[in-house]
Design a protein around this motif. Structure first.
Motif, PDB file in Angstrom:
ATOM      1  N   SER A   1       0.831  -1.725  -6.557  1.00 35.48           N
ATOM      2  CA  SER A   1       0.628  -0.681  -5.807  1.00 35.48           C
ATOM      3  C   SER A   1      -0.504   0.289  -6.153  1.00 35.48           C
ATOM      4  CB  SER A   1       1.823   0.432  -5.391  1.00 35.48           C
ATOM      5  OG  SER A   1       2.576  -0.549  -4.495  1.00 35.48           O
ATOM      6  N   GLU A   2      -0.493   0.424  -7.552  1.00 38.56           N
ATOM      7  CA  GLU A   2      -1.415   1.239  -8.250  1.00 38.56           C
ATOM      8  C   GLU A   2      -2.949   0.852  -8.213  1.00 38.56           C
ATOM      9  OE1 GLU A   2      -1.917   4.040  -9.489  1.00 38.56           O
ATOM     10  OE2 GLU A   2      -3.478   3.763 -11.221  1.00 38.56           O
ATOM     11  N   LEU A   3      -2.795  -0.583  -8.148  1.00 40.77           N
ATOM     12  CA  LEU A   3      -4.252  -1.364  -7.902  1.00 40.77           C
ATOM     13  C   LEU A   3      -4.702  -1.223  -6.653  1.00 40.77           C
ATOM     14  CD1 LEU A   3      -6.315  -3.661  -9.002  1.00 40.77           C
ATOM     15  CD2 LEU A   3      -4.419  -5.308  -8.465  1.00 40.77           C
ATOM     16  N   LEU A   4      -3.994  -1.241  -5.767  1.00 38.99           N
ATOM     17  CA  LEU A   4      -4.495  -1.377  -4.287  1.00 38.99           C
ATOM     18  C   LEU A   4      -4.917   0.176  -4.116  1.00 38.99           C
ATOM     19  CD1 LEU A   4      -1.421  -2.643  -2.230  1.00 38.99           C
ATOM     20  CD2 LEU A   4      -3.782  -3.882  -2.990  1.00 38.99           C
ATOM     21  N   THR A   5      -4.156   1.250  -4.578  1.00 39.63           N
ATOM     22  CA  THR A   5      -4.673   2.730  -4.393  1.00 39.63           C
ATOM     23  C   THR A   5      -6.116   2.850  -5.040  1.00 39.63           C
ATOM     24  OG1 THR A   5      -2.295   3.301  -4.508  1.00 39.63           O
ATOM     25  CG2 THR A   5      -4.121   5.022  -5.057  1.00 39.63           C
ATOM     26  N   ARG A   6      -6.073   2.408  -6.218  1.00 40.48           N
ATOM     27  CA  ARG A   6      -7.555   2.480  -7.131  1.00 40.48           C
ATOM     28  C   ARG A   6      -8.489   2.007  -6.236  1.00 40.48           C
ATOM     29  NH1 ARG A   6      -7.955   2.117 -13.389  1.00 40.48           N
ATOM     30  NH2 ARG A   6      -5.838   2.998 -14.032  1.00 40.48           N
ATOM     31  N   LEU A   7      -8.068   0.796  -5.732  1.00 39.00           N
ATOM     32  CA  LEU A   7      -9.258   0.061  -4.783  1.00 39.00           C
ATOM     33  C   LEU A   7      -9.679   1.028  -3.874  1.00 39.00           C
ATOM     34  CD1 LEU A   7      -7.969  -3.585  -5.191  1.00 39.00           C
ATOM     35  CD2 LEU A   7     -10.246  -2.640  -6.278  1.00 39.00           C
ATOM     36  N   VAL A   8      -8.640   1.491  -2.947  1.00 37.74           N
ATOM     37  CA  VAL A   8      -9.117   2.114  -1.823  1.00 37.74           C
ATOM     38  C   VAL A   8      -9.971   3.502  -2.225  1.00 37.74           C
ATOM     39  CG1 VAL A   8      -8.156   3.528   0.092  1.00 37.74           C
ATOM     40  CG2 VAL A   8      -7.169   1.395  -0.535  1.00 37.74           C
ATOM     41  N   MET A   9      -9.465   3.949  -3.125  1.00 38.91           N
ATOM     42  CA  MET A   9     -10.195   5.197  -3.772  1.00 38.91           C
ATOM     43  C   MET A   9     -11.686   4.952  -4.213  1.00 38.91           C
ATOM     44  SD  MET A   9      -8.282   7.468  -3.073  1.00 38.91           S
ATOM     45  CE  MET A   9      -6.487   8.139  -2.813  1.00 38.91           C
TER      46      MET A   9
ATOM     47  N   LEU B   1       1.084  -1.302  -0.164  1.00 41.75           N
ATOM     48  CA  LEU B   1       0.038  -0.166  -0.136  1.00 41.75           C
ATOM     49  C   LEU B   1       0.902   1.096   0.079  1.00 41.75           C
ATOM     50  CD1 LEU B   1      -2.916  -0.991   2.423  1.00 41.75           C
ATOM     51  CD2 LEU B   1      -3.349   0.317   0.436  1.00 41.75           C
ATOM     52  N   ASP B   2       0.851   2.230  -0.837  1.00 38.17           N
ATOM     53  CA  ASP B   2       1.457   3.480  -0.952  1.00 38.17           C
ATOM     54  C   ASP B   2       1.653   4.181   0.438  1.00 38.17           C
ATOM     55  OD1 ASP B   2       2.518   5.717  -1.718  1.00 38.17           O
ATOM     56  OD2 ASP B   2       1.467   5.935  -3.641  1.00 38.17           O
ATOM     57  N   ARG B   3       2.819   4.330   0.837  1.00 41.71           N
ATOM     58  CA  ARG B   3       2.903   4.885   2.192  1.00 41.71           C
ATOM     59  C   ARG B   3       2.735   6.206   2.106  1.00 41.71           C
ATOM     60  NH1 ARG B   3       3.576   0.728   5.919  1.00 41.71           N
ATOM     61  NH2 ARG B   3       2.746  -0.697   4.703  1.00 41.71           N
ATOM     62  N   SER B   4       3.161   6.806   0.744  1.00 39.25           N
ATOM     63  CA  SER B   4       2.960   8.490   0.633  1.00 39.25           C
ATOM     64  C   SER B   4       1.459   8.948   0.624  1.00 39.25           C
ATOM     65  CB  SER B   4       3.486   8.880  -0.517  1.00 39.25           C
ATOM     66  OG  SER B   4       2.687   8.413  -1.771  1.00 39.25           O
ATOM     67  N   LEU B   5       0.528   7.915   0.525  1.00 40.13           N
ATOM     68  CA  LEU B   5      -0.982   8.114   0.507  1.00 40.13           C
ATOM     69  C   LEU B   5      -1.658   7.821   1.773  1.00 40.13           C
ATOM     70  CD1 LEU B   5      -1.840   7.397  -3.164  1.00 40.13           C
ATOM     71  CD2 LEU B   5      -1.313   9.531  -2.063  1.00 40.13           C
ATOM     72  N   PHE B   6      -1.216   6.525   2.189  1.00 40.33           N
ATOM     73  CA  PHE B   6      -2.016   5.609   3.361  1.00 40.33           C
ATOM     74  C   PHE B   6      -1.185   5.373   4.505  1.00 40.33           C
ATOM     75  CE2 PHE B   6      -3.376   4.083  -0.897  1.00 40.33           C
ATOM     76  CZ  PHE B   6      -4.708   4.932  -1.124  1.00 40.33           C
ATOM     77  N   GLU B   7      -1.754   5.345   5.435  1.00 46.57           N
ATOM     78  CA  GLU B   7      -1.179   4.797   6.762  1.00 46.57           C
ATOM     79  C   GLU B   7      -1.977   3.250   7.027  1.00 46.57           C
ATOM     80  OE1 GLU B   7      -1.907   7.302  10.125  1.00 46.57           O
ATOM     81  OE2 GLU B   7      -1.718   5.573  11.456  1.00 46.57           O
ATOM     82  N   VAL B   8      -1.234   2.475   7.212  1.00 46.76           N
ATOM     83  CA  VAL B   8      -1.931   1.058   7.323  1.00 46.76           C
ATOM     84  C   VAL B   8      -2.148   0.626   8.908  1.00 46.76           C
ATOM     85  CG1 VAL B   8      -1.545  -1.459   6.690  1.00 46.76           C
ATOM     86  CG2 VAL B   8      -0.515   0.384   5.119  1.00 46.76           C
ATOM     87  N   VAL B   9      -3.518   0.254   9.036  1.00 42.61           N
ATOM     88  CA  VAL B   9      -3.843  -0.053  10.190  1.00 42.61           C
ATOM     89  C   VAL B   9      -3.928  -1.678  10.073  1.00 42.61           C
ATOM     90  CG1 VAL B   9      -5.325   0.001  12.247  1.00 42.61           C
ATOM     91  CG2 VAL B   9      -4.784   1.937  10.898  1.00 42.61           C
ATOM     92  N   PRO B  10      -3.222  -2.592  10.370  1.00 43.64           N
ATOM     93  CA  PRO B  10      -3.468  -4.042  10.089  1.00 43.64           C
ATOM     94  C   PRO B  10      -4.372  -4.555  11.381  1.00 43.64           C
ATOM     95  CG  PRO B  10      -1.064  -3.580  10.598  1.00 43.64           C
ATOM     96  CD  PRO B  10      -1.811  -2.508  10.879  1.00 43.64           C
ATOM     97  N   ILE B  11      -5.385  -5.371  10.904  1.00 37.75           N
ATOM     98  CA  ILE B  11      -6.453  -5.747  11.802  1.00 37.75           C
ATOM     99  C   ILE B  11      -6.565  -7.470  11.421  1.00 37.75           C
ATOM    100  CG2 ILE B  11      -8.865  -5.980  12.870  1.00 37.75           C
ATOM    101  CD1 ILE B  11      -8.688  -2.789  12.231  1.00 37.75           C
ATOM    102  N   GLY B  12      -6.024  -8.394  12.442  1.00 34.70           N
ATOM    103  CA  GLY B  12      -6.355  -9.630  12.243  1.00 34.70           C
ATOM    104  C   GLY B  12      -7.587 -10.324  12.846  1.00 34.70           C
ATOM    105  N   ILE B  13      -8.275 -11.179  11.941  1.00 32.56           N
ATOM    106  CA  ILE B  13      -9.480 -12.026  12.692  1.00 32.56           C
ATOM    107  C   ILE B  13      -9.176 -13.252  12.835  1.00 32.56           C
ATOM    108  CG2 ILE B  13     -11.893 -12.553  12.198  1.00 32.56           C
ATOM    109  CD1 ILE B  13     -11.898 -10.311  10.114  1.00 32.56           C
TER     110      ILE B  13
END
Ligand code: ADP
Ligand code: MG
Length: 385
Positions: free
Chosen positions: A358-366, A34-46
């Protein structure tokens, strides 16, 4: 971008399904890319019991193996537990991150569910997120549930004029009373080999290729260990192909459909769990598929149509068969949260179509954020016109 302006993406991983371990592999890659210049990652495990844990300690390790994000039950890090529904809330143990965010509304802005299979990909988690009014990546409740169900999805796709392998459905209650009659009926109506599958699993869990009536009873009984509904399909002698579909960035426009990928199981009778995950050389992924340009085009149109017929949003991987000899295209299944390791088919197909991981992940979040904004403008009250 300043840290406080970044979108906080909760990556959900693990989950209660038989594909828990597969999810750890996918999430390891998503968290890393995930692009760290745009996102902060909060991992949550189930975990396998369904409890949600804050997994920010994954960053203390180098993510070289999915084992490293395996979950430890730690009540101090627990964020949510479905067991709590309907019970009086217990006082949460103090925890630095939870404490730190005590006064803010949430510790994330959007959820990226990287969890596969039952109780993950089937609309249940999506329903929970809808109730909580949280944006999330991928298909909504309906498409997730329908996509997971190999019976309902096939009926809808068939209704849209796309071929599906001839199949029969058996419900557990009826099976226990009439097992032998069902076996006779299947033998009379579908020719062998047939594929026996729990209606709602993934990763080939519980899927068996049955070559003669003598083996049918055991295969069906085994499939009922995973689901209360079982589907039995005529085996198609086919080339297996997969296509990645991504919602358009421009609302209302046709989705982007990738180049066609081909799966060739090696030394396995079909694309079984072992061929997918246990045997490193269990299958070859061929991109683009070794089929004619006309067939590729037909497959891409079929995948686009299926994405729309099943009301998909965000992403989906559409799996098709091309029958040897006739070149007829059949729908096999759709995956609303496909495998997401860097070597998985969905990201690879997107990469081959010009969209990097990375671009794919960014697009999906957006896309998730945009859908949430759109839906939040809808009125829930009656408006007199
Ligand atoms: N009707 C069929 N004809 C031929 N092969 C099949 C058929 N159904 C399933 N298979 C084989 O079994 C694999 C797993 O079945 P699938 O329905 O895709 O389940 P899963 O959701 O677990 O991936 C397929 O990838 C394919 O190799
Ligand atoms: Mg499959």
């Amino acid at each position: 971008m300043k840290q406080q302006d970044k979108i906080r993406v909760a990556v959900l991983y693990g989950g209660r399904s038989g594909e828990h371990e597969v999810s750890l592999m996918s999430a390891t890659n998503v968290i890393q890319h995930l692009d760290r210049s745009l996102f902060e990652v909060v991992p949550i495990g189930i975990d396998k019991e369904g409890a949600w844990f804050l997994g920010d300690d994954v960053f203390k390790k180098e993510l070289t193996s999915p084992k490293l994000i395996q979950l430890q039950r730690d009540s101090n890090r627990m964020l949510f537990n479905p067991d709590l529904i309907g019970k009086v809330p217990q006082h949460l143990q103090p925890n630095h991150l939870i404490q730190q965010h005590k006064n803010s509304e949430r510790i994330f802005d959007v959820v990226f569910p990287v969890i596969h299979g039952t109780l993950c990909e089937d609309g249940t988690v999506q329903g929970l997120l809808e109730l909580a009014d949280v944006p999330y990546v991928g298909c909504g409740v309906l498409a997730s549930a329908v996509g997971m169900d190999k019976d309902i999805s096939k009926r809808l796709v068939m209704n849209a004029g796309i071929a599906v392998p001839p199949f029969m459905i058996i419900h557990q209650g009826r099976w226990s009373q009439n097992a032998e009659q069902f076996c006779t009926l299947i033998t009379n109506q579908l020719s062998y080999p047939v594929f026996v599958k729990p209606a709602n699993t993934g990763s080939s869990v519980g899927v068996v290729k049955v070559k003669c009536e003598a083996d049918l009873m055991t295969a069906i009984s085994n499939a009922f260990r995973y689901d209360v509904k079982v589907i039995v399909e005529k085996g198609i002698d086919a080339i297996e192909i997969e296509l990645a579909v991504l919602e358009s960035e421009r609302y209302g426009e046709d989705p982007l459909v990738s180049v066609v990928g081909e799966i060739r199981p090696v030394n396995h009778e079909f694309y079984s769990y072992a061929a997918k995950y246990l045997d490193e050389n269990g299958a070859e992924l061929i991109i683009p598929a070794a089929i004619s340009l006309e067939l590729q085009e037909e497959a891409r149109n079929t995948a686009k149509k299926i994405f729309s017929v099943l009301d998909c949003e965000g992403m989906a991987r559409v799996d098709l068969f091309i029958e040897r000899g006739t070149n007829r295209i059949y729908f096999n299944e759709i995956n609303s949260i496909p495998g997401f390791t860097q070597i998985s088919m969905y990201p690879k197909l997107m990469a081959a179509s010009g969209i990097s991981y990375s671009e794919l992940l960014t697009r999906l979040v957006m896309l998730a954020m945009a859908r949430h904004t759109r839906k939040s403008k809808l009125s829930r009250d009656y408006i007199a016109t």
